[in-house]
Design a protein around this motif. Structure first.
Motif, PDB file in Angstrom:
ATOM      1  N   GLN A 151     -46.306 -37.155 -15.311  1.00  0.00           N
ATOM      2  CA  GLN A 151     -45.041 -36.562 -14.881  1.00  0.00           C
ATOM      3  C   GLN A 151     -45.226 -35.110 -14.454  1.00  0.00           C
ATOM      4  OE1 GLN A 151     -42.016 -39.278 -17.678  1.00  0.00           O
ATOM      5  NE2 GLN A 151     -42.500 -37.180 -18.276  1.00  0.00           N
ATOM      6  N   LYS A 154     -46.730 -34.782 -11.090  1.00  0.00           N
ATOM      7  CA  LYS A 154     -45.745 -35.022 -10.035  1.00  0.00           C
ATOM      8  C   LYS A 154     -44.890 -33.777  -9.795  1.00  0.00           C
ATOM      9  CE  LYS A 154     -42.077 -38.251  -8.662  1.00  0.00           C
ATOM     10  NZ  LYS A 154     -41.259 -39.425  -9.080  1.00  0.00           N
ATOM     11  N   ILE A 155     -44.557 -33.058 -10.864  1.00  0.00           N
ATOM     12  CA  ILE A 155     -43.777 -31.822 -10.714  1.00  0.00           C
ATOM     13  C   ILE A 155     -44.566 -30.793  -9.917  1.00  0.00           C
ATOM     14  CG2 ILE A 155     -42.755 -29.867 -11.941  1.00  0.00           C
ATOM     15  CD1 ILE A 155     -42.142 -31.828 -14.249  1.00  0.00           C
ATOM     16  N   THR A 215     -38.891 -34.033 -15.769  1.00  0.00           N
ATOM     17  CA  THR A 215     -38.821 -35.405 -15.271  1.00  0.00           C
ATOM     18  C   THR A 215     -37.821 -36.191 -16.101  1.00  0.00           C
ATOM     19  OG1 THR A 215     -41.169 -35.277 -14.706  1.00  0.00           O
ATOM     20  CG2 THR A 215     -40.163 -37.467 -14.736  1.00  0.00           C
ATOM     21  N   GLU A 217     -36.698 -38.992 -18.124  1.00  0.00           N
ATOM     22  CA  GLU A 217     -37.394 -40.055 -18.865  1.00  0.00           C
ATOM     23  C   GLU A 217     -36.456 -41.163 -19.319  1.00  0.00           C
ATOM     24  OE1 GLU A 217     -41.351 -38.128 -20.970  1.00  0.00           O
ATOM     25  OE2 GLU A 217     -39.702 -38.803 -22.223  1.00  0.00           O
ATOM     26  N   GLY A 254     -37.506 -41.099 -13.677  1.00  0.00           N
ATOM     27  CA  GLY A 254     -38.634 -40.744 -12.820  1.00  0.00           C
ATOM     28  C   GLY A 254     -38.335 -39.624 -11.853  1.00  0.00           C
ATOM     29  N   ASP A 255     -37.043 -39.267 -11.690  1.00  0.00           N
ATOM     30  CA  ASP A 255     -36.692 -38.181 -10.776  1.00  0.00           C
ATOM     31  C   ASP A 255     -37.169 -36.835 -11.321  1.00  0.00           C
ATOM     32  OD1 ASP A 255     -35.517 -39.874  -8.991  1.00  0.00           O
ATOM     33  OD2 ASP A 255     -33.447 -39.283  -9.426  1.00  0.00           O
ATOM     34  N   ILE A 256     -37.501 -35.938 -10.404  1.00  0.00           N
ATOM     35  CA  ILE A 256     -37.869 -34.570 -10.742  1.00  0.00           C
ATOM     36  C   ILE A 256     -36.637 -33.688 -10.596  1.00  0.00           C
ATOM     37  CG2 ILE A 256     -39.330 -32.603 -10.137  1.00  0.00           C
ATOM     38  CD1 ILE A 256     -40.848 -34.982 -11.291  1.00  0.00           C
TER      39      ILE A 256
END
Length: 311
Positions: A151, A154-155, A215, A217, A254-256
């Motif tokens: 995660q 990804k950030i 993120t 969760e 899953g979104d940031i």
């Protein structure tokens, strides 16, 4: 005029002195440069190197430029009892340490050696994201560690920087709200327990904002928290927003998010099956949970809220 010129010359020499520059350099700039350099050499994405380094820094409370470390027996080799740093000795004893800057020594405290050794370990499994995640699983053997690193990578990839220290208060400043420290207060629903968070009272429909980069969760219903959302940040802290009346737009697991992003709205849901509402005044329950690499526990979010509010 001569004295002023001498003074400016002295200041210029101090500012360009390597020792002075090193002491005043932003450590994140140095870290980022090392991540990118190692990526160029090994093809391991810099954002995974950054995410692993950040995870290790938080877990071990390590403030070195690079916080990645390996057990001595693995770095030097089990039979290298004298911890000989030379490349010949470490290769002879089957150590995993690698000379990342070609200085003839393999130093577990040298940032380039640390990063190159990590990158080489990962590359043994491959350089795709799935292969890197397999390498992480083999190393940590802990699902939450692998998920957190994934995660955070990804950030970093999303924002293309590691300078992500901003914070936001969960309620916008032009809305009415009130709160006090409610950590440890008794709660009765579902059995005797303590209150693991801070209640921020506000009107129905007041926007609730993400307080950090992180993120999503968890999103959905919890019989204690009603409609709630959980976000994990770059410091292994899980932020819990509960009793919401609803969520913002199409936000999903899953979104940031970044500080200030609206994620939901104040409500009074919870204390029952899905849809239960109105058993208490509308408010946001805000909780924080710290992960140390082995366990996760709640801590009082009130001081963090006060700091964010002042900012």
């Amino acid at each position: 005029m001569i004295k002023i010129a001498i003074l400016f010359l002295f200041i210029f020499q101090m500012m360009t002195n390597p020792i002075f520059a090193e002491e005043n350099q932003n450590p994140n700039q140095e870290r980022y440069a090392l991540y990118k350099k190692t990526e160029a050499i090994t093809q391991i994405p810099w954002y995974y190197l950054a995410a692993i380094d950040q995870y290790e820094r938080v877990i071990h409370q390590d403030d070195r430029i690079i916080s990645i470390s390996f057990p001595d027996s693995e770095w030097y080799g089990v039979t290298n009892i004298n911890k000989d740093h030379s490349e010949i000795a470490i290769n002879l004893h089957n150590g995993m340490g690698i000379d990342g800057n070609a200085d003839g020594l393999i130093d577990p405290n040298d940032p380039e050696d640390q990063l190159y050794t990590l990158a080489y370990y990962l590359s043994r499994y491959g350089i795709t994201e799935l292969q890197i995640q397999e390498a992480l699983w083999q190393y940590y053997q802990r699902p939450l560690a692998v998920k957190t690193i994934k995660q955070n990578a990804k950030i970093y990839r999303t924002f293309q920087t590691i300078e992500l220290n901003q914070r936001a208060f969960p309620i916008p400043k032009h809305f009415n709200y009130s709160y006090k420290s409610t950590w440890g207060d008794a709660r009765g629903f579902g059995g005797r327990r303590i209150h693991e968070g801070t209640d921020i009272f506000a009107d129905y429909g007041t926007p609730v904002r993400a307080t950090t980069y992180g993120t999503v969760e968890i999103k959905g219903w919890n019989r204690f928290g009603g409609w709630r959302i959980g976000i994990r940040d770059l410091n292994n802290v899980y932020h819990y927003y509960a009793h919401l009346s609803g969520f913002e737009g199409n936000i999903k697991i899953g979104d940031i998010v970044e500080p200030g992003d609206v994620i939901g709205y104040v409500g009074s849901t919870g204390y029952g099956p899905p849809g239960t509402s109105g058993k208490f005044p509308p408010h946001l329950h805000y909780g924080m949970y710290k992960d140390n690499g082995e366990n996760q526990w709640a801590f009082d979010p009130y001081p963090s809220l006060r700091r964010a509010e002042r900012q």
